[in-house]
Scaffold this active site. Structure first.
Site, PDB file in Angstrom:
ATOM      1  N   ASP A 110       0.831  -1.208   0.000  1.00  0.00           N
ATOM      2  CA  ASP A 110       0.000   0.000   0.000  1.00  0.00           C
ATOM      3  C   ASP A 110       0.862   1.254   0.000  1.00  0.00           C
ATOM      4  O   ASP A 110       0.537   2.255  -0.616  1.00  0.00           O
ATOM      5  CB  ASP A 110      -0.933   0.006   1.219  1.00  0.00           C
ATOM      6  CG  ASP A 110      -2.032  -1.036   1.027  1.00  0.00           C
ATOM      7  OD1 ASP A 110      -2.227  -1.462  -0.138  1.00  0.00           O
ATOM      8  OD2 ASP A 110      -2.646  -1.438   2.027  1.00  0.00           O
ATOM      9  N   CYS A 111       1.987   1.190   0.730  1.00  0.00           N
ATOM     10  CA  CYS A 111       2.838   2.373   0.779  1.00  0.00           C
ATOM     11  C   CYS A 111       3.884   2.406  -0.325  1.00  0.00           C
ATOM     12  O   CYS A 111       4.420   3.444  -0.674  1.00  0.00           O
ATOM     13  CB  CYS A 111       3.490   2.497   2.154  1.00  0.00           C
ATOM     14  SG  CYS A 111       4.156   0.956   2.775  1.00  0.00           S
ATOM     15  N   TYR A 112       4.210   1.211  -0.881  1.00  0.00           N
ATOM     16  CA  TYR A 112       5.179   1.135  -1.990  1.00  0.00           C
ATOM     17  C   TYR A 112       4.526   0.412  -3.159  1.00  0.00           C
ATOM     18  O   TYR A 112       4.754  -0.786  -3.365  1.00  0.00           O
ATOM     19  CB  TYR A 112       6.430   0.367  -1.547  1.00  0.00           C
ATOM     20  CG  TYR A 112       7.283   1.082  -0.525  1.00  0.00           C
ATOM     21  CD1 TYR A 112       8.079   2.165  -0.905  1.00  0.00           C
ATOM     22  CD2 TYR A 112       7.315   0.653   0.808  1.00  0.00           C
ATOM     23  CE1 TYR A 112       8.872   2.811   0.031  1.00  0.00           C
ATOM     24  CE2 TYR A 112       8.110   1.295   1.741  1.00  0.00           C
ATOM     25  CZ  TYR A 112       8.889   2.369   1.343  1.00  0.00           C
ATOM     26  OH  TYR A 112       9.682   3.005   2.257  1.00  0.00           O
TER      27      TYR A 112
END
Ligand code: SF4
Ligand code: SF4
Lengths: 370, 135
Positions: A110-112
């Site tokens: 989700d963040c990368y």
């Protein structure tokens, strides 16, 4: 003075007088140090990626650390290339300013969110790039020869059949840890010459050992070693060189020099050690075992003469490390100290005074005695 | 019997000499022409000569005396001075003792004239300073 120049001075004036005149003695070595590699930080892409696998010019680097950090090991091989190019070449190419291809893949989070990236990069574009070598500047090393009737390709080079040659790899009387054999002045935090730039001793080297037999004050087997760190961006290909050891793999030649402050007469005696008085064990590298028998011991003066005698036979010798470069390093370090551009540092912590190196046994979980 | 490879260069004035014929007839040598070319500056011939070492020597002497420039193919073995670290790994390998560790400087010098182009040093030189390039 360099560890070589100081020999004559001590011989003519004695250690006590010489110690009054000389403050620092410089050492140097330049040879294959497989246990080398570099930590790199590439910076974040848009959208960012948590690199799970990464390749530089096709050579895999270890990236099981944070998202865009990687460690490129010197001996890592380019995939499907048959040992021509490896991590050491990546390091040398980076230093010489070349543009390298960078490829990475990931599973996406989700963040990368990014799953792959292919781009080009130079050393300047990286945030950090530093050599971090777990084991360099081995104190003494082995002499390799071959009793069989076939050629052997080893990390000690090409060994001709029937004791056709013998190879060695130490700067002997110029080698850093031979000149301070008990590591009285070399410890964690010691500032050193590394690859043409400035580096530091960061820890004891892996397989650090103090248990070898000692002759004339120096161990006669591979003994102590140091882990070192230094900024790749300040290094030069003059002192960092990729090596292809045919039939064995890739390695990195590292130029390393350590200044030794002359604390007292005893220190002066140590740095005045001569090749004649330093001995190395000769091993038959056709014996595929970790505990090879020592065939004999020979001095570095004999090794450097180009011939040694083995079982009554005259055997030609070759060095794998460069004495020429070792000298260059000791001289360069000497000049920088004189000019005041290289400052000596006192170690913040001594290296172990007693330690042995353990072998690895094959054992079951139950077989481990706690 | 040994085999050696040479590069022969001759000026226009001697292009017409029956050199190869005399090499075979007078010196009992076997010749294998690997490459040849002639232009206004003269001719070049890459040749493999097989025969008794003493006869090869005489044959080459004859060539030289008739004005042919003869170079052994070892001229194609070269050392890249920038890449050479003067480690000395090549020294104990070279059968022709073409490498010398200079006593004063510890620099490794390559004596081309001693080289027999065997190629043994090529893979021994880990910084890849030694090259064997025939063409
Ligand atoms: S092995 Fe290569 S690098 Fe080492 S001295 Fe010989 S030519 Fe130079
Ligand atoms: S090609 Fe052979 S003879 Fe020539 S320098 Fe290399 S090892 Fe020696």
């Amino acid at each position: 003075m360099t560890a070589e120049e100081v020999i004559d001075l001590v011989e003519s004036r004695g250690a006590k007088e010489a110690a009054k005149e000389v403050d620092v003695v410089t050492t140097g070595t330049f040879g294959a140090m497989c246990s080398s590699g570099a930590f790199l930080n590439f910076g974040h892409s848009e959208p960012p990626i948590k690199m799970q696998k990464v390749w530089l010019n096709g050579v895999p680097a270890y990236t099981g650390v944070a998202a865009v950090d990687a460690y490129i090991g010197a001996t890592e091989l380019k995939e499907e290339d048959n040992m021509h190019y490896g991590g050491a070449h990546v390091i040398e190419d980076l230093i010489s300013g070349e543009v390298l291809s960078l490829k990475a893949t990931s599973y996406g989070t989700d963040c990368y969110p990014r799953r792959e990236i292919e781009t080009s990069i130079t050393l300047d574009m990286m945030n950090q790039a530093y050599l971090f070598n777990p084991r360099n500047a081995y104190q003494n090393y082995a002499v390799a020869t071959n009793s069989t009737d076939r050629i052997l390709f080893t990390y000690m080079g090409k060994l001709l059949p029937n004791y056709g040659n013998a190879t060695f790899s130490s700067a002997g009387q110029l080698s850093p840890l031979m000149n301070d054999p008990k590591c009285r002045t070399i410890g964690i935090g010691t500032r050193i010459f590394l690859g043409g730039g400035v580096g530091y001793v960061s820890w004891e080297g892996t397989q650090f050992s103090t248990t070898a037999p000692v002759k004339n004050g120096v161990p006669t087997r591979p003994s102590r070693s140091i882990a070192v760190i230094g900024d790749l961006k300040k290094m030069s290909t003059e002192y960092i060189r990729a090596l292809t050891l045919h039939g064995y793999g890739i390695s990195l030649a590292v130029g390393l020099g350590v200044p030794i402050p002359i604390l007292d007469e005893e220190m002066m005696e140590s740095v005045a050690i001569r090749d004649e008085d330093i001995f190395a064990p000769v091993f038959d590298y056709s014996v595929q075992s970790r505990s090879r028998k020592v065939l004999t011991e020979v001095s570095y003066a004999e090794l450097r003469s180009g011939h040694i005698e083995l079982f009554g036979k005259d055997v030609k010798t070759s060095s794998l490390s460069s004495y020429y470069k070792a000298r260059q390093i000791a001289n360069e370090l000497k000049k920088s100290i004189e000019k005041g551009t290289f400052l000596l540092s006192e170690p913040v912590q001594a290296l172990p005074s007693e330690k042995s190196s353990k072998p690895l046994e094959i054992r079951s979980k139950e077989g481990v005695k706690i | 019997m040994t085999k050696r490879k040479f590069l022969m260069s001759f000026t226009p004035s001697i292009v017409n000499e029956p050199i190869t014929f005399r090499m075979v007839k007078d010196f009992d040598l076997m010749l294998n022409i690997l490459r040849a070319g002639v232009d206004e500056r003269g001719g070049k011939l890459v040749i493999e000569i097989e025969g008794k070492p003493s006869q090869i020597k005489k044959g080459v002497g004859y060539l030289e005396s008739s004005g042919v420039e003869v170079k052994e193919l070892n001229e194609y073995v070269s050392k890249d001075e920038d890449r050479c670290t003067s480690c000395g790994a090549c020294i104990s390998i070279c059968p022709a003792e073409a490498f010398e560790m200079l006593k004063e400087t510890y620099k490794v010098e390559f004596h081309k004239d001693r080289c027999i182009a065997c190629g043994l040093c090529i893979d021994v030189c880990s910084p890849n300073a030694m090259k064997l390039e025939i063409w």
